[in-house]
Design an enzyme around this catalytic site. Structure first.
Site, PDB file in Angstrom:
ATOM      1  N   PHE A 111       0.806  -1.226   0.000  1.00 52.08           N
ATOM      2  CA  PHE A 111       0.000   0.000   0.000  1.00 52.08           C
ATOM      3  C   PHE A 111       0.834   1.269   0.000  1.00 52.08           C
ATOM      4  O   PHE A 111       0.357   2.337  -0.371  1.00 52.08           O
ATOM      5  CB  PHE A 111      -0.980  -0.004   1.188  1.00 52.08           C
ATOM      6  N   LYS A 112       2.099   1.147   0.394  1.00 53.12           N
ATOM      7  CA  LYS A 112       2.946   2.336   0.423  1.00 53.12           C
ATOM      8  C   LYS A 112       3.094   2.963  -0.966  1.00 53.12           C
ATOM      9  O   LYS A 112       3.361   4.149  -1.104  1.00 53.12           O
ATOM     10  CB  LYS A 112       4.320   1.988   0.997  1.00 53.12           C
ATOM     11  N   ASP A 113       2.920   2.139  -2.014  1.00 56.79           N
ATOM     12  CA  ASP A 113       2.989   2.672  -3.387  1.00 56.79           C
ATOM     13  C   ASP A 113       1.933   3.744  -3.635  1.00 56.79           C
ATOM     14  O   ASP A 113       2.131   4.634  -4.464  1.00 56.79           O
ATOM     15  CB  ASP A 113       2.777   1.552  -4.409  1.00 56.79           C
ATOM     16  N   LEU A 116       3.731   6.768  -2.106  1.00 57.24           N
ATOM     17  CA  LEU A 116       5.122   6.986  -2.489  1.00 57.24           C
ATOM     18  C   LEU A 116       5.329   7.045  -3.993  1.00 57.24           C
ATOM     19  O   LEU A 116       6.399   7.431  -4.454  1.00 57.24           O
ATOM     20  CB  LEU A 116       6.009   5.922  -1.845  1.00 57.24           C
ATOM     21  N   THR A 146       7.702   0.599   3.312  1.00 52.95           N
ATOM     22  CA  THR A 146       7.989   1.987   2.963  1.00 52.95           C
ATOM     23  C   THR A 146       9.328   2.089   2.234  1.00 52.95           C
ATOM     24  O   THR A 146       9.459   2.820   1.253  1.00 52.95           O
ATOM     25  CB  THR A 146       8.019   2.880   4.218  1.00 52.95           C
TER      26      THR A 146
END
Length: 496
Positions: A111-113, A116, A146
């Site tokens: 989910f960090k995509d 980010l 992350t």
């Protein structure tokens, strides 16, 4: 109308969104928060007919008011493109009795995509807007996801370097391989002897060190952060909760105005905080379900009103949640304290000095929209097994923590409000743990043999992110003690 930002620890200074994104952390050690919550100015019915990119603009324009329409749309369209393996960016999948919001279709399958992918564009735009001449050094601690997402986003971005610290023995084999094989002349990856909290504390210490920051400036550098402490990470996360609600309306699962619950596997508290911000913007979110693993510091906080990090640290099969200092909780503390910076400062000082703080009864009353619980390792594995056996749908260990807690919530409350579970990572990122849950003992198989088995049982193609690391050479081999982080940064930057 311009929306400004201030620190959670001092109320006397406001800054623009672009300045807050560039700085990452306020000078006083606090986190930047908006001076007020903007309200959605487009109806849910209209949002329901929009693409993810269009919803992103309607949400983010309200928070990033010093970005022009052209600048913001460029950032959004550059981020949410073919890097994602689905046009809808964040699909909703109904399985059993919940809606899984799949946030792992980006380049690093976590989910960090979602945030980010856009942060480098926001940051380089912010640098131009603020006439920054220094090279920006992204300094980041990661519990697994992350790091790779930030490295991918900032790799070879002009005017930036990125240094990522991760716990050497505290991430999955796939997570580590993703990071240490990262390409890019401006990327640096360091394993530390310690846990994520040690990495995060070390990074925060460097941000707050005046001497180090003077040395950096003299050498033509300045720090910024890609962690969820950066408001440029948090704002894009708000988008997918707005989008999920609108998608449920579009799909006829709910009517506009109907309440939903949101259930989030939670470590550093940024992802569920984004849902709280969406609620404050006007999205009809009823209950915010905060799901913890065995490191249940947040569950205990919601149950008692006392935050206490002085406890045993557990390494689990959901490593991105193996956290005892949930940095983004400070933003919620500030809010429930009535935006009282002095009170927030007092509590954070207590946390820093003693590892404990307690909130007032009035503050606890402001937490009534939250529900906290946790899942053991056995419960996490069981829900992966049972959901697959019942539906054929495979979830990763972090999403399974949330699914387990959701079952506990329904059992306790009998609340059957439609619930969105944030599915935060692809099961392929944790193939050994997932296949162990489904099949039992798989110790005789290699990591990539288990990936092959997972492809077969899930009927889902192996993600490109996994294929890439099968043969990718290791490029980053630096390992240091947690006390050597500053010296390591100086070495990378050529500062003596």
């Amino acid at each position: 109308m311009e929306l400004l930002y201030k620190s959670t620890r001092s109320a006397d200074k406001t800054v623009t969104a672009s300045y807050a994104i560039l700085k990452g952390l306020a000078e006083d050690g606090g986190l930047f928060v908006p001076t007020s919550f903007p309200k959605l100015d487009v109806s849910i019915d209209r949002l329901a007919d929009m693409s993810y990119q269009e919803v992103a603009y309607e949400v983010m324009k309200l928070f990033l008011t010093d970005f022009t329409e052209e600048e913001l749309k460029h950032c959004i369209n550059s981020a949410y493109d073919q890097k994602f393996d689905t046009e809808v960016i964040a699909p909703l999948v109904k399985a059993d009795d919940a809606y899984y919001l799949e946030l792992f279709h980006g380049k690093t399958i976590a989910f960090k995509d979602m945030a980010l992918s856009i942060l480098p564009y926001l940051m380089t735009t912010a640098a131009r807007k603020n006439n920054v001449k220094n090279e920006i050094v992204i300094l980041t601690a990661t519990s697994g996801d992350t790091g790779k997402a930030a490295l991918t986003g900032f790799a070879d971005v002009p005017g930036t370097k990125i240094i990522v610290f991760y716990p050497k023995d505290g991430v999955s084999p796939v997570q580590e391989k993703q990071m240490v094989t990262q390409k890019g002349d401006n990327t640096f990856v360091v394993g530390i002897h310690g846990n994520f909290d040690d990495a995060q504390t070390g990074v925060k210490k460097m941000f707050g060190c005046e001497t180090l920051n003077r040395e950096l400036n003299a050498a033509g550098y300045q720090f910024s952060s890609a962690n969820s402490i950066n408001i440029g990470r948090l704002v894009p996360q708000i988008v997918y909760y707005v989008y999920a609600y609108a998608a449920l309306v579009h799909n006829g699962e709910i009517k506009n105005g109907d309440p939903i619950n949101v259930d989030v596997p939670t470590g550093n508290f940024g992802n569920i905080l984004a849902a709280y911000y969406a609620k404050n913007m006007g999205v009809p979110i009823a209950k915010l379900i905060c799901a913890s693993n065995t490191n249940k510091v947040l569950y205990d906080f919601f149950a008692t009103g006392t935050y206490d990090r002085n406890r045993e640290f557990h390494v689990t099969t959901s490593p991105s949640m193996d956290i005892l200092i949930s940095s983004n909780l400070e933003r919620l503390i500030y809010q429930i304290a009535g935006q009282d910076a002095a009170k927030d400062n007092q509590l954070m000082k207590s946390l820093s000095e003693t590892g404990v703080y307690g909130i007032t009864p009035a503050m606890r009353e402001n937490l009534k929209d939250f529900y906290g619980n946790y899942a053991t390792e056995e419960e996490t594995a069981k829900v992966i097994h049972d959901l697959y056996a019942k539906t054929g749908y495979v979830i990763d260990t972090h999403t399974a923590v949330a699914a387990s807690v959701y079952k506990k919530y329904v059992t306790e409350t009998h609340d059957t409000t439609p619930t969105v579970i944030a599915s935060t990572a692809s099961p392929f990122k944790f193939a050994r743990s997932v296949m162990t849950a489904i099949k039992g003992d798989v110790s005789q198989y290699s990591e990539f043999e288990l990936v092959d088995q997972l492809t077969a049982v899930s009927n889902v193609a192996e993600p490109a992110a996994v294929t890439e690391i099968r043969t990718a050479p290791v490029r980053h081999t630096t390992v240091c003690d947690k006390t050597e982080m500053e010296a390591t940064v100086k070495k990378f930057l050529g500062i003596q």
